[in-house]
Enzyme design. Structure first.
Site, PDB file in Angstrom:
ATOM      1  N   TRP A  72       0.827  -1.210   0.000  1.00 35.13           N
ATOM      2  CA  TRP A  72       0.000   0.000   0.000  1.00 35.13           C
ATOM      3  C   TRP A  72       0.854   1.250   0.000  1.00 35.13           C
ATOM      4  O   TRP A  72       0.585   2.211  -0.723  1.00 35.13           O
ATOM      5  CB  TRP A  72      -0.997  -0.018   1.150  1.00 35.13           C
ATOM      6  CG  TRP A  72      -2.034  -1.081   0.954  1.00 35.13           C
ATOM      7  CD1 TRP A  72      -2.251  -2.173   1.732  1.00 35.13           C
ATOM      8  CD2 TRP A  72      -2.980  -1.168  -0.130  1.00 35.13           C
ATOM      9  NE1 TRP A  72      -3.273  -2.930   1.211  1.00 35.13           N
ATOM     10  CE2 TRP A  72      -3.738  -2.342   0.067  1.00 35.13           C
ATOM     11  CE3 TRP A  72      -3.262  -0.379  -1.247  1.00 35.13           C
ATOM     12  CZ2 TRP A  72      -4.752  -2.743  -0.802  1.00 35.13           C
ATOM     13  CZ3 TRP A  72      -4.279  -0.774  -2.125  1.00 35.13           C
ATOM     14  CH2 TRP A  72      -5.012  -1.949  -1.894  1.00 35.13           C
ATOM     15  N   ASP A  95      -1.991   6.740   6.102  1.00 34.54           N
ATOM     16  CA  ASP A  95      -3.023   5.862   5.559  1.00 34.54           C
ATOM     17  C   ASP A  95      -3.386   4.894   6.675  1.00 34.54           C
ATOM     18  O   ASP A  95      -2.607   4.006   7.020  1.00 34.54           O
ATOM     19  CB  ASP A  95      -2.471   5.116   4.338  1.00 34.54           C
ATOM     20  CG  ASP A  95      -3.449   4.076   3.789  1.00 34.54           C
ATOM     21  OD1 ASP A  95      -4.559   3.948   4.333  1.00 34.54           O
ATOM     22  OD2 ASP A  95      -3.081   3.393   2.804  1.00 34.54           O
ATOM     23  N   LYS A 144     -12.656  -1.482   5.707  1.00 35.72           N
ATOM     24  CA  LYS A 144     -11.930  -2.432   6.540  1.00 35.72           C
ATOM     25  C   LYS A 144     -12.524  -2.424   7.958  1.00 35.72           C
ATOM     26  O   LYS A 144     -12.975  -3.438   8.447  1.00 35.72           O
ATOM     27  CB  LYS A 144     -10.436  -2.104   6.626  1.00 35.72           C
ATOM     28  CG  LYS A 144      -9.607  -1.954   5.331  1.00 35.72           C
ATOM     29  CD  LYS A 144      -9.894  -2.888   4.253  1.00 35.72           C
ATOM     30  CE  LYS A 144      -9.068  -2.949   3.001  1.00 35.72           C
ATOM     31  NZ  LYS A 144      -8.175  -1.935   2.568  1.00 35.72           N
TER      32      LYS A 144
END
Ligand SMILES: *Cc1c(COP(=O)(O)O)cnc(C)c1O
Length: 359
Positions: free
Chosen positions: A102, A171, A195
């Site tokens: 990511w 993030d 999530k």
């Protein structure tokens, strides 16, 4: 009702209570004779829903007034671009940590807008790990430092954040609201909701309002944080239903006792699986101990055929979504806030039995 043990990495399990509440008021939202799905985003019913989500988040994290809480679209992937588009001015540089898949994507996007200094890179390390927060050497003049608080694929999580003088940008897609933390070092936090926060379709941004002033006139209006701050996330039609579920989820967390209770529950859940892995010569954790995630537990079995058999047998026993990310293979058990502790016990029992039969 046959609910499975849902280990999906995202979209992921939601609290049963939240689903039931959404179901109960789906057709007639608070006596309006219409669903919240059908309500105007400028109507007082929806406005109250969105305001509650903001209030709940402020309460849970102790977010001060100098921060804005925004609901945007485009996912965390959109934020990979929007952050540098707004915060990285011409001729400026930003520091990034590359901790995995990511973070790498965030770096790639930032490079489109300015100079990126990758000041730590553990993306290719095996076992997976993170940079030690104390080891980071910020670049003089860099305007922010970007970190990925939880690498969802690698199963690693920052346990503490770097202490530096420039604003941190994080993030937090896969561990936001899983624990409390001090927000003051952060200039901006973003998270795709799917999530740990709600359904797909809404992206949460919490940012220092002053940072939004930096934006260049060349950035399209829709991609400016400033626009969304001024318009209270109502510049264009927001993803109303997703935000409504975020309201219910944050309400649920408050009712559970808040983030410290959530964190304790998460640590206890993860520890049950990690202690089995640590005691076993059959299962092998893929992340370095001090960095392993309480959200995504990644591990391997002695061979790939055994991993396939593990996933197949687990699925037959209603343990779903245990396959590791396609880029790395292996097993991943995602056990976000809403994942019930008793389902972790079910996984542990399954793992013991599988090892007994195949070890
Ligand atoms: C899932 C995930 C993303 C991507 O989120 P989208 O909302 O699909 O863009 C980014 N970062 C992390 C850490 C993630 O877990």
């Amino acid at each position: 009702m046959a609910r499975v043990c849902n280990f999906n990495p995202g979209p992921a399990v939601l609290p049963l209570e939240v689903l039931q509440e959404a179901q109960a008021e789906l057709l007639d939202f608070k006596g309006t004779g219409m669903s919240i799905l059908e309500s105007s985003h400028r109507g007082k019913e929806y406005m109250a829903v969105q305001q509650e989500a903001v209030d709940n988040l402020r309460k849970l994290l102790g977010i001060p007034d100098e921060y804005a809480v925004l609901f945007l679209q485009g996912g965390a992937s959109g934020q990979f671009a929007m952050v540098p588009m707004n915060l990285l001015g011409e001729g400026q540089s930003a520091d990034y940590t590359n901790s995995g898949a990511w973070a790498s994507k965030a770096i790639k996007e930032a490079k489109l807008f300015g100079k990126v200094n990758v000041i730590a890179d553990t993306a290719k390390d095996i076992p997976t790990r993170l940079p030690a927060p104390g080891s980071l050497k910020p670049t003089p003049g860099a305007v922010y430092l970007h970190v990925t608080s939880n690498e969802t694929i690698a199963g690693t999580q920052w346990k503490s954040f770097p202490k530096i003088s420039v604003p941190l940008v994080a993030d937090m897609s896969s561990d936001f609201l899983s624990r409390s933390f001090d927000i003051k070092p952060f200039g901006l936090i973003y998270a795709g909701a799917q999530k740990n926060l709600g359904p797909a379709g809404v992206t949460l941004v919490i940012m220092r309002k002053e940072l939004a002033e930096r934006v260049s006139e060349k950035v399209p209006v829709i991609f400016r944080y400033k626009t969304h701050i001024e318009e209270n996330s109502l510049y264009n039609t927001p993803p109303c239903f997703a935000i409504y579920i975020v309201t219910l989820v944050t309400r649920w967390i408050l009712k559970m006792g808040g983030l410290d209770v959530m964190a304790r529950r998460n640590v206890e859940k993860a520890a049950k699986v990690y202690s089995l892995i640590d005691a076993s010569s059959f299962y092998r954790g893929t992340a370095v101990k001090e960095f392993r995630s309480d959200m995504n537990i990644t591990f391997r079995l002695p061979s790939e055929p055994l991993e396939e058999a593990f996933i197949k047998e687990a699925s037959a026993q209603k343990l779903k979504g245990l396959k590791g990310h396609r880029s790395v293979g292996g097993i991943r058990a995602s056990i976000y806030n809403a994942f019930p502790p008793e389902n972790v016990d079910t996984l542990v029992a399954f793992m013991k039995e599988f090892e007994r039969k195949n070890g």
